[in-house]
Design a protein around this motif. Structure first.
Motif, PDB file in Angstrom:
ATOM      1  N   UNK A   1       0.829  -1.191   0.000  1.00 32.32           N
ATOM      2  CA  UNK A   1       0.000   0.000   0.000  1.00 32.32           C
ATOM      3  C   UNK A   1       0.876   1.259   0.000  1.00 32.32           C
ATOM      4  N   UNK A   2       1.909   1.261   0.799  1.00 32.26           N
ATOM      5  CA  UNK A   2       2.812   2.409   0.841  1.00 32.26           C
ATOM      6  C   UNK A   2       3.452   2.644  -0.517  1.00 32.26           C
ATOM      7  N   UNK A   3       3.884   1.568  -1.166  1.00 34.18           N
ATOM      8  CA  UNK A   3       4.514   1.682  -2.479  1.00 34.18           C
ATOM      9  C   UNK A   3       3.530   2.216  -3.509  1.00 34.18           C
ATOM     10  N   UNK A  51       9.238  -1.294  -8.676  1.00 33.94           N
ATOM     11  CA  UNK A  51       9.842   0.041  -8.710  1.00 33.94           C
ATOM     12  C   UNK A  51       9.670   0.660  -7.336  1.00 33.94           C
ATOM     13  N   UNK A  52      10.795   0.949  -6.688  1.00 29.31           N
ATOM     14  CA  UNK A  52      10.752   1.570  -5.369  1.00 29.31           C
ATOM     15  C   UNK A  52      10.258   3.008  -5.536  1.00 29.31           C
ATOM     16  N   UNK A  53       9.332   3.442  -4.682  1.00 27.24           N
ATOM     17  CA  UNK A  53       8.809   4.800  -4.804  1.00 27.24           C
ATOM     18  C   UNK A  53       9.918   5.850  -4.684  1.00 27.24           C
ATOM     19  N   UNK A  54       9.707   6.988  -5.313  1.00 24.99           N
ATOM     20  CA  UNK A  54      10.646   8.102  -5.210  1.00 24.99           C
ATOM     21  C   UNK A  54      10.864   8.462  -3.744  1.00 24.99           C
ATOM     22  N   UNK A  55      12.123   8.659  -3.365  1.00 24.45           N
ATOM     23  CA  UNK A  55      12.456   9.039  -1.992  1.00 24.45           C
ATOM     24  C   UNK A  55      12.602   7.865  -1.042  1.00 24.45           C
ATOM     25  N   UNK A  57      14.242   3.769  -0.288  1.00 26.83           N
ATOM     26  CA  UNK A  57      15.297   2.822  -0.648  1.00 26.83           C
ATOM     27  C   UNK A  57      14.961   1.464  -0.063  1.00 26.83           C
ATOM     28  N   UNK A  58      15.483   0.417  -0.679  1.00 26.08           N
ATOM     29  CA  UNK A  58      15.284  -0.949  -0.194  1.00 26.08           C
ATOM     30  C   UNK A  58      16.192  -1.169   1.011  1.00 26.08           C
ATOM     31  N   UNK A  59      15.627  -1.684   2.104  1.00 28.21           N
ATOM     32  CA  UNK A  59      16.422  -1.918   3.314  1.00 28.21           C
ATOM     33  C   UNK A  59      16.401  -3.373   3.777  1.00 28.21           C
ATOM     34  N   UNK A  69      11.183  -1.291   2.767  1.00 28.02           N
ATOM     35  CA  UNK A  69      11.663  -0.030   2.204  1.00 28.02           C
ATOM     36  C   UNK A  69      11.581   1.042   3.281  1.00 28.02           C
ATOM     37  N   UNK A  70      12.360   2.122   3.089  1.00 24.35           N
ATOM     38  CA  UNK A  70      12.294   3.246   4.025  1.00 24.35           C
ATOM     39  C   UNK A  70      12.483   4.561   3.283  1.00 24.35           C
TER      40      UNK A  70
END
Length: 82
Positions: A1-3, A51-55, A57-59, A69-70
């Motif tokens: 949902x966040x993505x 695709x990681x959202x803008x802003x 990064x994969x953690x 992600x964060x």
């Protein structure tokens, strides 16, 4: 949902993970502070982040699958595990 709500791409995936898996953690993530490089979690999902959202990064990863992600600037975290 966040993505999905943050310009990311989260299609359904045929690589469904269900059960306990070891994930790899990236150094420097406040959410995982004090944990080692790997930890065991419960994964029960069939979605993945292509695709990681803008802003963000994969953690954390489970093989080729993004597990967390964060966004440090927004103080937001997204995980796909319990």
């Amino acid at each position: 949902m966040l993505s999905l709500g943050s310009s990311g791409d989260t299609p359904g995936d045929d690589d469904f993970e269900d059960g306990q898996f070891e994930i790899e953690l990236v150094d420097g993530c406040a959410l995982f502070k004090g944990l080692g490089k790997r930890t065991e979690v419960l994964l029960t999902h069939g979605d993945s982040i292509d695709k990681v959202p803008d802003g963000f990064r994969v953690v954390a990863t489970s093989g080729d699958i993004t597990a967390a992600i964060e966004s440090v600037e927004r103080k937001m975290y997204g995980v796909q595990f319990h």
